[in-house]
Design an enzyme around this catalytic site. Structure first.
Site, PDB file in Angstrom:
ATOM      1  N   HIS A 195      -9.872   0.904 -15.002  1.00  0.00           N
ATOM      2  CA  HIS A 195      -8.602   0.334 -15.452  1.00  0.00           C
ATOM      3  C   HIS A 195      -7.487   0.635 -14.447  1.00  0.00           C
ATOM      4  O   HIS A 195      -7.261   1.779 -14.095  1.00  0.00           O
ATOM      5  CB  HIS A 195      -8.202   0.919 -16.810  1.00  0.00           C
ATOM      6  CG  HIS A 195      -9.000   0.361 -17.949  1.00  0.00           C
ATOM      7  ND1 HIS A 195      -8.675   0.575 -19.264  1.00  0.00           N
ATOM      8  CD2 HIS A 195     -10.107  -0.427 -17.962  1.00  0.00           C
ATOM      9  CE1 HIS A 195      -9.541  -0.049 -20.042  1.00  0.00           C
ATOM     10  NE2 HIS A 195     -10.428  -0.653 -19.277  1.00  0.00           N
ATOM     11  N   TYR A 209      -0.978   1.756 -26.026  1.00  0.00           N
ATOM     12  CA  TYR A 209      -0.335   2.869 -26.742  1.00  0.00           C
ATOM     13  C   TYR A 209       0.876   2.268 -27.446  1.00  0.00           C
ATOM     14  O   TYR A 209       1.759   1.723 -26.784  1.00  0.00           O
ATOM     15  CB  TYR A 209       0.153   3.943 -25.757  1.00  0.00           C
ATOM     16  CG  TYR A 209      -0.943   4.763 -25.111  1.00  0.00           C
ATOM     17  CD1 TYR A 209      -1.631   4.297 -23.990  1.00  0.00           C
ATOM     18  CD2 TYR A 209      -1.277   6.021 -25.606  1.00  0.00           C
ATOM     19  CE1 TYR A 209      -2.620   5.060 -23.386  1.00  0.00           C
ATOM     20  CE2 TYR A 209      -2.264   6.801 -24.995  1.00  0.00           C
ATOM     21  CZ  TYR A 209      -2.936   6.303 -23.896  1.00  0.00           C
ATOM     22  OH  TYR A 209      -3.912   7.053 -23.292  1.00  0.00           O
ATOM     23  N   PRO A 251      -4.067  14.629 -27.697  1.00  0.00           N
ATOM     24  CA  PRO A 251      -4.855  13.635 -26.960  1.00  0.00           C
ATOM     25  C   PRO A 251      -4.053  12.504 -26.297  1.00  0.00           C
ATOM     26  O   PRO A 251      -4.599  11.793 -25.458  1.00  0.00           O
ATOM     27  CB  PRO A 251      -5.808  13.072 -28.014  1.00  0.00           C
ATOM     28  CG  PRO A 251      -5.196  13.415 -29.325  1.00  0.00           C
ATOM     29  CD  PRO A 251      -4.388  14.658 -29.123  1.00  0.00           C
ATOM     30  N   LYS A 293      -5.784  13.952 -21.460  1.00  0.00           N
ATOM     31  CA  LYS A 293      -5.888  14.981 -20.428  1.00  0.00           C
ATOM     32  C   LYS A 293      -6.936  16.076 -20.695  1.00  0.00           C
ATOM     33  O   LYS A 293      -7.327  16.796 -19.779  1.00  0.00           O
ATOM     34  CB  LYS A 293      -4.522  15.658 -20.228  1.00  0.00           C
ATOM     35  CG  LYS A 293      -3.497  14.758 -19.582  1.00  0.00           C
ATOM     36  CD  LYS A 293      -3.773  14.589 -18.102  1.00  0.00           C
ATOM     37  CE  LYS A 293      -3.175  13.355 -17.525  1.00  0.00           C
ATOM     38  NZ  LYS A 293      -4.114  12.322 -17.119  1.00  0.00           N
ATOM     39  N   TYR A 316      -0.546  10.015 -15.457  1.00  0.00           N
ATOM     40  CA  TYR A 316      -1.630   9.403 -16.243  1.00  0.00           C
ATOM     41  C   TYR A 316      -2.931   9.352 -15.436  1.00  0.00           C
ATOM     42  O   TYR A 316      -4.009   9.644 -15.959  1.00  0.00           O
ATOM     43  CB  TYR A 316      -1.229   7.998 -16.720  1.00  0.00           C
ATOM     44  CG  TYR A 316      -2.139   7.488 -17.810  1.00  0.00           C
ATOM     45  CD1 TYR A 316      -1.887   7.771 -19.149  1.00  0.00           C
ATOM     46  CD2 TYR A 316      -3.286   6.760 -17.508  1.00  0.00           C
ATOM     47  CE1 TYR A 316      -2.744   7.342 -20.157  1.00  0.00           C
ATOM     48  CE2 TYR A 316      -4.155   6.329 -18.505  1.00  0.00           C
ATOM     49  CZ  TYR A 316      -3.874   6.623 -19.828  1.00  0.00           C
ATOM     50  OH  TYR A 316      -4.742   6.202 -20.816  1.00  0.00           O
TER      51      TYR A 316
HETATM   52  P1  RFL Z   1     -15.941  21.559 -26.060  1.00  0.00           P
HETATM   53  O1  RFL Z   1     -16.227  20.132 -25.846  1.00  0.00           O
HETATM   54  O2  RFL Z   1     -15.292  21.959 -27.339  1.00  0.00           O
HETATM   55  O3  RFL Z   1     -17.309  22.349 -25.889  1.00  0.00           O
HETATM   56  C1  RFL Z   1     -17.427  23.727 -26.183  1.00  0.00           C
HETATM   57  C2  RFL Z   1     -18.876  24.030 -26.513  1.00  0.00           C
HETATM   58  O4  RFL Z   1     -19.000  25.422 -26.784  1.00  0.00           O
HETATM   59  C3  RFL Z   1     -19.814  25.593 -27.934  1.00  0.00           C
HETATM   60  N1  RFL Z   1     -19.494  26.888 -28.568  1.00  0.00           N
HETATM   61  C4  RFL Z   1     -20.274  27.986 -28.466  1.00  0.00           C
HETATM   62  N2  RFL Z   1     -21.420  28.208 -27.823  1.00  0.00           N
HETATM   63  C5  RFL Z   1     -21.972  29.456 -27.927  1.00  0.00           C
HETATM   64  N3  RFL Z   1     -21.411  30.465 -28.669  1.00  0.00           N
HETATM   65  C6  RFL Z   1     -20.242  30.267 -29.315  1.00  0.00           C
HETATM   66  N4  RFL Z   1     -19.704  31.253 -30.033  1.00  0.00           N
HETATM   67  C7  RFL Z   1     -19.617  28.997 -29.227  1.00  0.00           C
HETATM   68  N5  RFL Z   1     -18.487  28.463 -29.739  1.00  0.00           N
HETATM   69  C8  RFL Z   1     -18.438  27.201 -29.341  1.00  0.00           C
HETATM   70  C9  RFL Z   1     -19.499  24.395 -28.801  1.00  0.00           C
HETATM   71  O5  RFL Z   1     -20.530  24.118 -29.748  1.00  0.00           O
HETATM   72  C10 RFL Z   1     -19.343  23.302 -27.763  1.00  0.00           C
HETATM   73  O6  RFL Z   1     -20.565  22.642 -27.500  1.00  0.00           O
HETATM   74  O7  RFL Z   1     -15.025  22.156 -24.897  1.00  0.00           O
HETATM   75  P2  RFL Z   1     -14.994  21.793 -23.322  1.00  0.00           P
HETATM   76  O8  RFL Z   1     -16.374  21.749 -22.747  1.00  0.00           O
HETATM   77  O9  RFL Z   1     -13.985  22.698 -22.734  1.00  0.00           O
HETATM   78  O10 RFL Z   1     -14.460  20.282 -23.270  1.00  0.00           O
HETATM   79  C11 RFL Z   1     -13.171  19.937 -23.671  1.00  0.00           C
HETATM   80  C12 RFL Z   1     -13.145  18.510 -24.207  1.00  0.00           C
HETATM   81  O11 RFL Z   1     -14.160  18.360 -25.161  1.00  0.00           O
HETATM   82  C13 RFL Z   1     -11.784  18.164 -24.822  1.00  0.00           C
HETATM   83  O12 RFL Z   1     -10.737  18.645 -24.029  1.00  0.00           O
HETATM   84  C14 RFL Z   1     -11.596  16.641 -24.981  1.00  0.00           C
HETATM   85  O13 RFL Z   1     -12.517  16.105 -25.875  1.00  0.00           O
HETATM   86  C15 RFL Z   1     -10.182  16.334 -25.451  1.00  0.00           C
HETATM   87  N6  RFL Z   1      -9.971  14.905 -25.702  1.00  0.00           N
HETATM   88  C16 RFL Z   1      -9.745  14.028 -24.672  1.00  0.00           C
HETATM   89  N7  RFL Z   1      -9.749  14.463 -23.382  1.00  0.00           N
HETATM   90  C17 RFL Z   1      -9.612  13.588 -22.351  1.00  0.00           C
HETATM   91  O14 RFL Z   1      -9.602  14.023 -21.196  1.00  0.00           O
HETATM   92  N8  RFL Z   1      -9.463  12.224 -22.546  1.00  0.00           N
HETATM   93  C18 RFL Z   1      -9.453  11.708 -23.811  1.00  0.00           C
HETATM   94  O15 RFL Z   1      -9.389  10.474 -23.926  1.00  0.00           O
HETATM   95  C19 RFL Z   1      -9.555  12.615 -24.925  1.00  0.00           C
HETATM   96  N9  RFL Z   1      -9.546  12.147 -26.180  1.00  0.00           N
HETATM   97  C20 RFL Z   1      -9.990  14.413 -27.013  1.00  0.00           C
HETATM   98  C21 RFL Z   1      -9.773  13.020 -27.216  1.00  0.00           C
HETATM   99  C22 RFL Z   1     -10.256  15.258 -28.099  1.00  0.00           C
HETATM  100  C23 RFL Z   1     -10.283  14.738 -29.373  1.00  0.00           C
HETATM  101  N10 RFL Z   1     -10.580  15.648 -30.420  1.00  0.00           N
HETATM  102  C24 RFL Z   1     -11.308  15.357 -31.569  1.00  0.00           C
HETATM  103  C25 RFL Z   1     -10.338  17.079 -30.246  1.00  0.00           C
HETATM  104  C26 RFL Z   1      -9.770  12.485 -28.485  1.00  0.00           C
HETATM  105  C27 RFL Z   1     -10.008  13.351 -29.574  1.00  0.00           C
HETATM  106  C28 RFL Z   1      -9.954  12.702 -30.926  1.00  0.00           C
HETATM  107  C1  PHB Z   2     -10.135   7.536 -26.399  1.00  0.00           C
HETATM  108  O1  PHB Z   2     -10.629   6.492 -25.955  1.00  0.00           O
HETATM  109  O2  PHB Z   2     -10.739   8.250 -27.218  1.00  0.00           O
HETATM  110  C2  PHB Z   2      -8.790   7.954 -25.961  1.00  0.00           C
HETATM  111  C3  PHB Z   2      -8.133   7.223 -24.980  1.00  0.00           C
HETATM  112  C4  PHB Z   2      -6.859   7.592 -24.571  1.00  0.00           C
HETATM  113  C5  PHB Z   2      -6.242   8.683 -25.149  1.00  0.00           C
HETATM  114  C6  PHB Z   2      -6.910   9.436 -26.119  1.00  0.00           C
HETATM  115  C7  PHB Z   2      -8.183   9.058 -26.533  1.00  0.00           C
HETATM  116  O3  PHB Z   2      -4.992   9.017 -24.758  1.00  0.00           O
END
Ligand code: RFL
Ligand code: PHB
Length: 392
Positions: free
Chosen positions: A72, A201, A293, A297, A385
């Site tokens: 994109h 957005y 979110p 980032k 971004y």
């Molecule tokens: P994770 O993905 O939470 O993985 C951590 C892992 O550690 C395990 N764990 C353990 N293992 C052993 N012993 C323990 N005691 C443990 N405790 C936990 C867990 O089971 C898990 O498998 O962290 P990590 O790897 O640092 O990754 C971070 C990302 O997952 C997170 O920042 C993103 O998902 C955030 N996020 C977004 N980030 C983006 O860059 N772009 C996006 O578009 C974006 N959209 C989002 C998001 C997060 C969302 N939610 C639900 C939080 C949208 C949403 C809705």
């Molecule tokens: C997503 O596709 O899940 C998504 C995209 C952009 C955002 C957050 C989440 O800022």
């Protein structure tokens, strides 16, 4: 069991760190409390910065990403009943973002790791971290009812916000900074084509909405909801009606609805722990920080953290220099705070805040107007971004 680096958590940060270390010839074992299927079942991020794609390229895990990911060059802001495009590509000298789900990144990293034969211990319960202040750190955990000990030289805490790593640091050694926002996001995944070919957005008087996607046939949409809202209160029809109301007439007309595949509510939070190093323990990814979110980032910051950490550890082993390790916390935190600022800013600009009233709404409207009519303001948004550079 013995290894050089014990990694706690097989989310994207743990798996990417494992791959980067392996590429540098550093042995590592991942200890994950859940099953591989559970980790893959979490629907999260969708937007990758070029720097993140570059790290996946480095470890040879980007073939499918380049084939299936959607590149994109812009993003749309919707307010006052109309959409305005921020031309990321033109404003940043050619940079883009790639839409490719976190689930897919995780799957690709898992498969590549399985092919290398590196150990990943799934369903490892009750992990505890020992002696990371000394020279012989250990991770203990239970696997199939048996207590196991992993001796190592360093521990990387990649275990997310609720993980054990940050909690293992003595309280006095850690400073935390936090903001909890007075709303959440209700997210819906559906087998429907995206509303537009780029993300929308939307700032609307009923609340924020985001139209995102995973592919040309799969959409990911979000609407701002109350913090105490429950998924059960949202039927698919209620969700689609609410989303449609928060879009401009053209997008509302283009919206294709269908049954939800996944529906969940996430709270919005800004959080940073400092520092990120305690002796031989390092924190990375969501274990160290959370961003709301808005701006996408979280996953990208996690990737940048482990990029810094892998390079620091490679310097330690290959060059016998601890300069990278000593600077890891400072280096990563500088980038983290800038991403925290951007995510907080975009969240503040796009959401309906219960307490700010009519004045706050006018301020948002004025800032959005400025943003889409000032090249300087649009450039500031665009360069954040697409992702600030990873400076060493
Ligand atoms: P994770 O993905 O939470 O993985 C951590 C892992 O550690 C395990 N764990 C353990 N293992 C052993 N012993 C323990 N005691 C443990 N405790 C936990 C867990 O089971 C898990 O498998 O962290 P990590 O790897 O640092 O990754 C971070 C990302 O997952 C997170 O920042 C993103 O998902 C955030 N996020 C977004 N980030 C983006 O860059 N772009 C996006 O578009 C974006 N959209 C989002 C998001 C997060 C969302 N939610 C639900 C939080 C949208 C949403 C809705
Ligand atoms: C997503 O596709 O899940 C998504 C995209 C952009 C955002 C957050 C989440 O800022």
């Amino acid at each position: 069991m013995r290894t050089q680096v014990a990694i706690i958590g097989a989310g994207p940060s743990g798996l990417l760190l494992g791959a980067l270390l392996h590429k540098a010839g550093i042995a590592n074992v991942i200890v994950e409390q859940r099953s591989a299927e559970y980790v893959l079942g979490r629907i999260r991020a969708g937007v990758l910065e070029q720097g993140t794609v570059g790290l996946l390229d480095q470890v040879g895990v980007s073939t499918r990403l380049h084939r299936e990911g959607l590149v994109h060059g812009g993003v749309e802001l919707c307010f006052g009943g109309a959409r305005h495009r921020i031309d990321l590509h033109a404003l940043t000298g050619g940079k883009t973002v790639t839409v490719y789900g976190q689930t897919e990144v995780t799957r690709d990293l898992m498969e590549a790791r399985a092919a290398t034969g590196l150990a990943t211990i799934y369903e490892a319960e009750g992990a505890s971290l020992h002696d990371f202040d000394g020279s012989h750190p250990q991770v203990r955990f239970n696997k199939d009812g048996v207590t196991q000990t992993l001796d190592c030289e360093f521990i990387a805490g990649c275990d997310g916000y609720h993980g054990v790593s940050r909690q293992s640091v003595p309280a006095g050694a850690l400073q935390t900074f936090e903001r909890i926002y007075p709303f959440g996001w209700l997210g819906v995944l559906s087998e429907t084509p995206p509303v537009s070919h780029e993300l929308i957005y939307s700032n609307h008087e009923r609340g924020f909405a985001l139209c995102s996607m995973r592919s040309m046939t799969r959409s990911r949409h979000y609407v701002q909801c109350a913090l105490d809202d429950k998924v059960e209160r949202w039927s698919d029809d209620t969700f689609w009606d609410e989303l449609r109301r928060r879009l401009d007439p053209v997008a509302a007309e283009a919206l294709v609805t269908g049954p939800s595949i996944e529906k969940s509510i996430a709270p919005l939070r800004s959080f940073v722990a400092e520092p990120l190093r305690f002796g031989r323990l390092f924190l990375a990814g969501d274990a160290a920080h959370i961003v709301p979110p808005t701006g996408a980032k979280g996953l990208n910051l996690a990737a940048a953290d482990v990029g810094y950490l892998a390079r620091a550890l490679a310097e330690h082993y290959a060059e016998k220099s601890d300069a990278g390790i000593d600077h890891y916390s400072q280096r990563a935190l500088r980038r983290i705070w800038r991403a925290e600022r951007f995510s907080w800013w975009l969240t503040s600009l796009m959401h309906k805040f219960p307490e700010t009233g009519a004045f706050g709404q006018r301020m948002q409207a004025a800032e959005l107007d400025y943003l889409v009519h000032s090249t300087a303001a649009a450039t500031a948004m665009a360069e954040n971004y697409v992702g600030l550079p990873m400076e060493w």
